[in-house]
Design an enzyme around this catalytic site. Structure first.
Site, PDB file in Angstrom:
ATOM      1  NE  ARG A   1      -0.632  -0.931   4.852  1.00 50.69           N
ATOM      2  CZ  ARG A   1      -0.583  -0.227   5.978  1.00 50.69           C
ATOM      3  NH1 ARG A   1      -1.117   0.963   6.032  1.00 50.69           N
ATOM      4  NH2 ARG A   1      -0.015  -0.712   7.060  1.00 50.69           N
TER       5      ARG A   1
ATOM      6  CB  SER B   1      11.530  10.477   6.810  1.00 51.34           C
ATOM      7  OG  SER B   1      10.602  11.376   7.409  1.00 51.34           O
TER       8      SER B   1
ATOM      9  CE1 TYR C   1       9.351   6.379   9.838  1.00 55.17           C
ATOM     10  CE2 TYR C   1       9.732   8.753   9.896  1.00 55.17           C
ATOM     11  CZ  TYR C   1       9.294   7.618   9.230  1.00 55.17           C
ATOM     12  OH  TYR C   1       8.812   7.736   7.946  1.00 55.17           O
TER      13      TYR C   1
ATOM     14  CE  LYS D   1      11.902   6.397   7.091  1.00 53.79           C
ATOM     15  NZ  LYS D   1      11.908   5.280   6.104  1.00 53.79           N
TER      16      LYS D   1
HETATM   17  P1  NAP Z   1       2.405   2.698   4.868  1.00 56.21           P
HETATM   18  O1  NAP Z   1       1.222   3.186   4.111  1.00 56.21           O
HETATM   19  O2  NAP Z   1       2.281   2.423   6.326  1.00 56.21           O
HETATM   20  O3  NAP Z   1       2.998   1.417   4.117  1.00 56.21           O
HETATM   21  C1  NAP Z   1       4.132   0.757   4.601  1.00 56.21           C
HETATM   22  C2  NAP Z   1       4.163  -0.646   4.018  1.00 56.21           C
HETATM   23  O4  NAP Z   1       5.341  -1.299   4.531  1.00 56.21           O
HETATM   24  C3  NAP Z   1       2.956  -1.478   4.441  1.00 56.21           C
HETATM   25  O5  NAP Z   1       2.434  -2.145   3.316  1.00 56.21           O
HETATM   26  C4  NAP Z   1       3.562  -2.441   5.462  1.00 56.21           C
HETATM   27  O6  NAP Z   1       2.947  -3.716   5.513  1.00 56.21           O
HETATM   28  C5  NAP Z   1       4.962  -2.605   4.937  1.00 56.21           C
HETATM   29  N1  NAP Z   1       5.837  -3.120   5.974  1.00 56.21           N
HETATM   30  C6  NAP Z   1       5.973  -2.675   7.248  1.00 56.21           C
HETATM   31  N2  NAP Z   1       6.853  -3.421   7.921  1.00 56.21           N
HETATM   32  C7  NAP Z   1       7.292  -4.382   7.070  1.00 56.21           C
HETATM   33  C8  NAP Z   1       8.206  -5.460   7.180  1.00 56.21           C
HETATM   34  N3  NAP Z   1       8.840  -5.717   8.325  1.00 56.21           N
HETATM   35  N4  NAP Z   1       8.415  -6.250   6.102  1.00 56.21           N
HETATM   36  C9  NAP Z   1       7.768  -6.008   4.945  1.00 56.21           C
HETATM   37  N5  NAP Z   1       6.884  -5.003   4.771  1.00 56.21           N
HETATM   38  C10 NAP Z   1       6.645  -4.199   5.821  1.00 56.21           C
HETATM   39  O7  NAP Z   1       3.620   3.744   4.761  1.00 56.21           O
HETATM   40  P2  NAP Z   1       3.990   4.829   3.623  1.00 56.21           P
HETATM   41  O8  NAP Z   1       3.490   6.127   4.098  1.00 56.21           O
HETATM   42  O9  NAP Z   1       3.648   4.326   2.282  1.00 56.21           O
HETATM   43  O10 NAP Z   1       5.578   4.858   3.819  1.00 56.21           O
HETATM   44  C11 NAP Z   1       6.493   4.175   2.963  1.00 56.21           C
HETATM   45  C12 NAP Z   1       7.916   4.580   3.329  1.00 56.21           C
HETATM   46  O11 NAP Z   1       8.056   6.002   3.186  1.00 56.21           O
HETATM   47  C13 NAP Z   1       8.302   4.249   4.767  1.00 56.21           C
HETATM   48  O12 NAP Z   1       9.663   3.872   4.809  1.00 56.21           O
HETATM   49  C14 NAP Z   1       8.093   5.561   5.469  1.00 56.21           C
HETATM   50  O13 NAP Z   1       8.865   5.644   6.647  1.00 56.21           O
HETATM   51  C15 NAP Z   1       8.519   6.541   4.406  1.00 56.21           C
HETATM   52  N6  NAP Z   1       7.986   7.893   4.582  1.00 56.21           N
HETATM   53  C16 NAP Z   1       6.644   8.136   4.581  1.00 56.21           C
HETATM   54  C17 NAP Z   1       6.180   9.440   4.757  1.00 56.21           C
HETATM   55  C18 NAP Z   1       4.716   9.796   4.766  1.00 56.21           C
HETATM   56  O14 NAP Z   1       4.390  10.969   5.027  1.00 56.21           O
HETATM   57  N7  NAP Z   1       3.794   8.879   4.493  1.00 56.21           N
HETATM   58  C19 NAP Z   1       7.097  10.476   4.943  1.00 56.21           C
HETATM   59  C20 NAP Z   1       8.447  10.186   4.941  1.00 56.21           C
HETATM   60  C21 NAP Z   1       8.882   8.896   4.769  1.00 56.21           C
HETATM   61  P3  NAP Z   1       1.541  -3.950   6.285  1.00 56.21           P
HETATM   62  O15 NAP Z   1       0.514  -3.366   5.383  1.00 56.21           O
HETATM   63  O16 NAP Z   1       1.388  -5.426   6.411  1.00 56.21           O
HETATM   64  O17 NAP Z   1       1.677  -3.247   7.589  1.00 56.21           O
END
Ligand code: NAP
Length: 253
Positions: A16, A142, A154, A158
């Site tokens: 996702r 991030s 976190y 990061k």
């Molecule tokens: P998200 O919607 O929570 O999606 C994260 C995905 O990673 C989920 O599908 C989750 O699986 C999977 N995951 C978590 N732990 C895992 C593991 N141990 N092994 C395999 N898969 C795993 O997050 P997102 O917002 O798309 O974020 C993606 C990346 O961007 C992350 O590294 C996050 O820290 C970074 N980021 C996000 C933002 C933001 O504003 N959204 C900002 C800066 C950085 P499940 O569905 O099973 O939990």
């Protein structure tokens, strides 16, 4: 002239959010894509959607922080799609709390998924890249790497990924492999929706308030990140390595 290396990408956390958007974009760019996630059903569905659009993809369930599972997943993608030359380390979790309330488990699980997960995935994938003399690694950092209240775990992970990225660039450059990090700001996904819920704020209001603080006056989308990932894994980005690109609607650092 046909390319001499395989066009196979692995995206972790592709069930996702940002990972799903990156996988979709790389498939549209012509990569066969291995979608990896804890949620096997979600990545199988994602792979089917890519196949329905005429692309090639496989969905594999794993925990990226588990060495054996990471190595098995990379081997499975290599077997089914060909040797991977692109790796997007995107899987991530948050376990936010103020320092004095943060548990050992909150610390270990966040460091484990982001840092150990990226390490074991990269170690497993790099041999396919160095063998072919071409590769692209993109790690999701991030803006929290610069410090963020309630995220000591976190932000450490990061910031750690930025050092990891620069060292990969130094070690792997001579094999034709680049490594870069994307550091997103506020991106509307389940992760930021969970933060709003934890703070007891309606997600729409949370996004509106965040947008007021962002120079382009909007929050980001998973596709904003996918566009930058698409560039970083392209042929044309071969002289960009060891960089951290803030994708935050304004300047950071
Ligand atoms: P998200 O919607 O929570 O999606 C994260 C995905 O990673 C989920 O599908 C989750 O699986 C999977 N995951 C978590 N732990 C895992 C593991 N141990 N092994 C395999 N898969 C795993 O997050 P997102 O917002 O798309 O974020 C993606 C990346 O961007 C992350 O590294 C996050 O820290 C970074 N980021 C996000 C933002 C933001 O504003 N959204 C900002 C800066 C950085 P499940 O569905 O099973 O939990």
């Amino acid at each position: 002239m046909p390319e001499s290396h395989s066009r196979v990408a692995i995206v972790t956390g592709a069930g996702r959010g940002i990972g799903a958007a990156v996988a979709k974009r790389l498939a549209a760019d012509g990569f066969a894509v291995g979608l990896l996630d804890l949620d096997e059903a979600a990545v199988r569905q994602g792979a089917e959607a890519i196949a329905a659009e005429g692309g090639k993809a496989v969905g594999v369930g794993l925990d990226v922080s588990d060495t054996e599972q990471a190595e098995a997943a990379v081997a499975r993608v290599a077997g089914e799609l060909g040797p991977p030359t692109v790796l997007i380390n995107n899987a991530g979790i948050t376990r936010d709390n103020l320092l004095f309330k943060m548990t050992d488990q909150d610390w270990d699980s966040v460091i484990g998924v982001h840092l150990r997960g990226s390490f074991v995935m990269t170690r497993a994938a790099q041999k396919h890249m160095t063998e072919q003399g071409w590769g692209r690694i993109v790690n999701l950092s991030s803006t929290s790497a610069l410090g963020n209240r309630g995220q000591v775990n976190y932000s450490a992970a990061k910031a750690g990924l930025q050092g990891f990225t620069k060292t990969l660039a130094i070690e792997l450059g001579k094999f034709g492999v680049t490594a870069n990090a994307i550091a997103p700001g506020f991106i509307a996904t389940d992760m930021t929706a969970a933060t709003a819920e934890r703070l007891g704020v309606d997600f729409e209001d949370f996004k509106k308030a965040a947008a007021q603080e962002i120079p382009v006056r909007r929050v980001g989308t998973p596709e904003d990140i996918a566009s930058v990932a698409s560039f970083l894994v392209s042929e044309g980005a071969g002289f960009v390595s060891g960089q951290v690109i803030y994708v935050a609607g304004g300047p950071k650092d």
